[in-house]
Write a protein that holds these residues in place. Structure first.
Motif, short mmCIF file in Angstrom:
data_model
loop_
_atom_site.label_atom_id
_atom_site.label_comp_id
_atom_site.label_asym_id
_atom_site.label_seq_id
_atom_site.Cartn_x
_atom_site.Cartn_y
_atom_site.Cartn_z
N UNK A 65 0.97 -1.41 0.14
CA UNK A 65 -0.08 0.02 0.08
C UNK A 65 0.80 1.26 0.08
N UNK A 66 1.98 1.31 0.84
CA UNK A 66 3.04 2.62 0.71
C UNK A 66 3.40 2.77 -0.50
N UNK A 67 3.85 1.65 -1.31
CA UNK A 67 4.30 1.79 -2.51
C UNK A 67 3.54 2.46 -3.51
N UNK A 68 2.01 1.94 -3.29
CA UNK A 68 1.00 2.57 -4.45
C UNK A 68 0.86 3.87 -3.92
N UNK A 69 0.85 4.47 -2.84
CA UNK A 69 0.71 5.89 -2.49
C UNK A 69 1.82 6.82 -2.82
N UNK A 70 2.95 6.17 -2.84
CA UNK A 70 4.32 7.08 -2.65
C UNK A 70 4.94 7.21 -4.03
N UNK A 71 4.30 6.37 -5.31
CA UNK A 71 4.61 6.68 -6.35
C UNK A 71 3.35 6.72 -7.51
N UNK A 72 2.57 7.63 -7.33
CA UNK A 72 1.34 7.80 -8.23
C UNK A 72 1.68 8.09 -9.66
N UNK A 73 2.81 8.35 -10.21
CA UNK A 73 3.35 8.39 -11.46
C UNK A 73 3.27 7.29 -11.95
N UNK A 74 3.55 5.92 -11.31
CA UNK A 74 3.68 4.65 -11.71
C UNK A 74 2.37 4.09 -11.95
N UNK A 129 -9.98 -1.19 -4.80
CA UNK A 129 -9.53 0.09 -4.49
C UNK A 129 -8.59 0.07 -3.10
N UNK A 130 -7.76 1.11 -3.15
CA UNK A 130 -7.13 1.41 -1.81
C UNK A 130 -7.58 2.60 -1.13
N UNK A 131 -8.33 2.44 0.09
CA UNK A 131 -8.92 3.75 0.53
C UNK A 131 -8.10 4.49 1.55
N UNK A 132 -7.68 5.71 1.46
CA UNK A 132 -6.69 6.22 2.31
C UNK A 132 -7.35 7.63 2.85
N UNK A 167 -8.08 -4.08 6.74
CA UNK A 167 -7.41 -3.00 7.48
C UNK A 167 -5.96 -2.94 7.17
N UNK A 168 -5.47 -1.80 6.98
CA UNK A 168 -4.13 -1.62 6.69
C UNK A 168 -3.45 -0.67 7.62
N UNK A 169 -4.35 -0.13 8.44
CA UNK A 169 -3.82 0.84 9.67
C UNK A 169 -4.96 0.40 10.75
N UNK A 170 -4.56 0.63 11.85
CA UNK A 170 -5.45 0.71 12.94
C UNK A 170 -6.77 1.57 12.86
N UNK A 171 -8.02 0.94 12.66
CA UNK A 171 -9.11 1.78 12.62
C UNK A 171 -9.95 1.81 14.19
N UNK A 172 -10.03 3.10 14.39
CA UNK A 172 -10.21 3.14 15.91
C UNK A 172 -11.78 4.09 15.90
N UNK A 173 -12.44 3.96 17.01
CA UNK A 173 -13.42 4.84 16.85
C UNK A 173 -13.43 6.40 16.45
N UNK A 174 -12.10 6.82 16.42
CA UNK A 174 -11.84 8.47 16.10
C UNK A 174 -11.34 8.76 14.82
N UNK A 175 -10.71 7.92 13.94
CA UNK A 175 -10.18 8.31 12.87
C UNK A 175 -10.86 7.94 11.60
N UNK A 255 -3.87 8.37 10.22
CA UNK A 255 -4.40 8.07 8.90
C UNK A 255 -5.03 6.82 9.08
N UNK A 256 -5.88 6.55 8.31
CA UNK A 256 -6.79 5.28 8.02
C UNK A 256 -6.60 4.88 6.42
N UNK A 257 -6.00 3.52 6.40
CA UNK A 257 -5.96 2.88 5.10
C UNK A 257 -6.53 1.58 5.15
N UNK A 258 -7.24 1.40 4.19
CA UNK A 258 -7.97 -0.09 3.81
C UNK A 258 -7.90 -0.55 2.37
N UNK A 259 -7.54 -1.93 2.21
CA UNK A 259 -7.35 -2.41 0.92
C UNK A 259 -8.70 -2.85 0.58
N UNK A 260 -9.79 -2.58 -0.21
CA UNK A 260 -11.19 -2.68 -0.56
C UNK A 260 -11.39 -3.62 -1.90
#
Length: 306
Positions: A65-74, A129-132, A167-175, A255-260
Motif C-alpha cells: 500500500x505504501x508503494x502505491x501511495x508513494x509513486x502515483x506517477x507509476x 481500491x485502496x482507500x486512504x 484494514x492496513x492501519x488501525x481503525x479506531x472509533x476516532x479516525x 491516518x486510516x488505510x484499507x484495501x477494499x
C-alpha cells in the motif's frame, strides 16, 4: 432485463423489500465460516473477521500500500482520486491489477472462499481500491448503499455481491472508521434525482446523486442502530452490497488505510445500466465476460514480492 430495483426515477424515495437472498450458499461443516457467522451475516449484513493474516503478511500488505501511495506517477492516472479541495490521494482503484501483492490478496482463499460461499457461486473482482483517509484532513463519505449505485450506474442486476475491507492501519472509533446500519440490507432505499452524465467524476469525491434521504435514513437508524466496526491491521470487515454505510471525517493525526475488494457472483455479471445511458468507466466496474478468480492458498509473503 427487468429492473427489480428501480431508483432515481420517482419524485420521492421509498423503502422497497429486498428480493434476493443474503446468504446464497447452504451452510455445511466444511464452509469457510461458522454456522453462527453465516446467520449473523444474514441478519446484520456484515461480519468482522480477525486473525486471518500473520504479522508478516500484514507488513507485506502495508508495504504494498505504501508503494502505491508513494509513486502515483507509476499508476494509471485515471484510477487515482484526490480528496476534495486537495491533492492528497483519497482512493486508488484497480489495485488488483496495479499491484501483484493486492492481486494475490484478492485471490486468497481466506477471502475468496468466504465470498464464494456467501454468494453461492464462483466470483470475480467487480472493483478494487485502496482507500486512504489522511490524518487531520481525511473527509467524510456520506451514507449510501453500494448496490444502488452499482445497479443504476453500472448495471449490476441483483444483490449478489459483497465487499471486503482489509484494514492496513488501525481503525479506531476516532479516525473515521466505517459505520454501518445493521439490518438495513434487507430493505432497498430508492433515491431521487436524475443522474448527470459522468457523475463519477464528482461522486468519488462527494456524492450528490444516489444519496439516501434523511427521513428514511433516520428511520433505518432508529430501527437498527449504528455500529462502527474497528480493528487492528489485518482485520477484515465484510458487508453485503446493499448495507447502508458511510464514514466520518478524520481529524486525528492517525491516518486510516484499507484495501477494499468487491466480489461479485459470476452469474450476476453487469448488464446495461438501469438508470443512465453511459456506464461508468472500466476501473470502477468490470464489464464484459467475467473470469472466475483462481483461488490461491498459502502465505501471502511467499507468493509475490510487494
Amino acid at each position: 432485463m427487468k429492473d427489480l430495483y428501480p431508483s432515481r426515477h420517482a419524485a420521492s424515495a421509498e423503502l422497497l423489500p429486498r428480493l434476493d437472498p443474503v446468504v446464497h450458499g447452504d451452510w455445511n461443516p466444511d464452509a469457510p465460516v461458522s454456522e453462527a457467522q453465516a446467520a449473523r451475516f444474514d441478519r446484520d449484513g456484515y461480519l468482522v473477521l480477525e486473525g486471518l493474516f500473520s504479522d508478516a503478511e500484514v507488513a507485506h500488505l502495508q508495504a504494498a500500500a505504501s508503494k502505491l501511495l508513494a509513486d502515483p506517477a507509476a499508476l494509471d492516472a485515471e484510477t487515482i482520486v484526490a480528496e476534495p479541495q486537495s491533492r492528497e490521494i483519497r482512493s486508488i482503484f484497480e489495485i488488483h491489477r496495479q499491484s501483484d501483492a493486492m492481486a494475490r490478496l484478492a485471490s486468497d482463499a481466506r477471502l475468496a472462499d468466504v465470498a464464494r460461499f456467501l454468494l453461492g457461486d464462483e466470483v470475480y473482482i467487480h472493483q478494487s481500491r485502496l482507500n486512504y483517509k489522511p490524518g487531520f484532513k481525511g473527509k467524510e463519505f456520506y451514507w449510501h448503499s453500494d448496490f444502488e449505485t452499482w445497479h443504476v450506474e453500472d448495471g449490476m442486476p441483483q444483490m449478489r455481491a459483497l465487499s471486503m475491507s482489509v484494514l492496513l492501519a488501525e481503525n479506531t472509533p476516532h479516525n473515521g472508521p466505517l459505520m454501518v446500519i445493521p439490518g438495513s440490507h434487507r430493505s432497498y432505499l430508492t433515491c431521487v434525482g436524475e443522474t448527470p452524465d459522468d457523475h463519477y467524476l464528482s461522486s468519488l469525491k462527494k456524492q450528490e446523486y444516489g444519496v439516501p434521504d434523511e427521513d428514511h435514513l433516520a428511520e433505518l437508524a432508529h430501527d437498527h442502530g449504528i455500529v462502527a466496526p474497528t480493528g487492528k491491521p489485518g482485520t477484515v470487515i465484510l458487508f453485503d452490497c446493499n448495507l447502508m454505510h458511510g464514514s466520518n471525517g478524520n481529524i486525528t493525526p492517525f491516518p486510516r488505510a484499507n484495501a477494499f475488494l468487491v466480489y461479485n457472483a459470476v452469474s450476476n455479471r453487469l448488464e446495461k445500466p438501469f438508470g443512465v445511458d453511459k456506464p461508468r468507466p472500466w476501473f470502477l466496474a468490470h464489464r464484459g465476460e467475467p473470469e472466475p478468480l483462481t483461488v490461491a492458498s498459502g502465505p501471502l509473503v511467499e507468493a509475490v514480492p510487494a
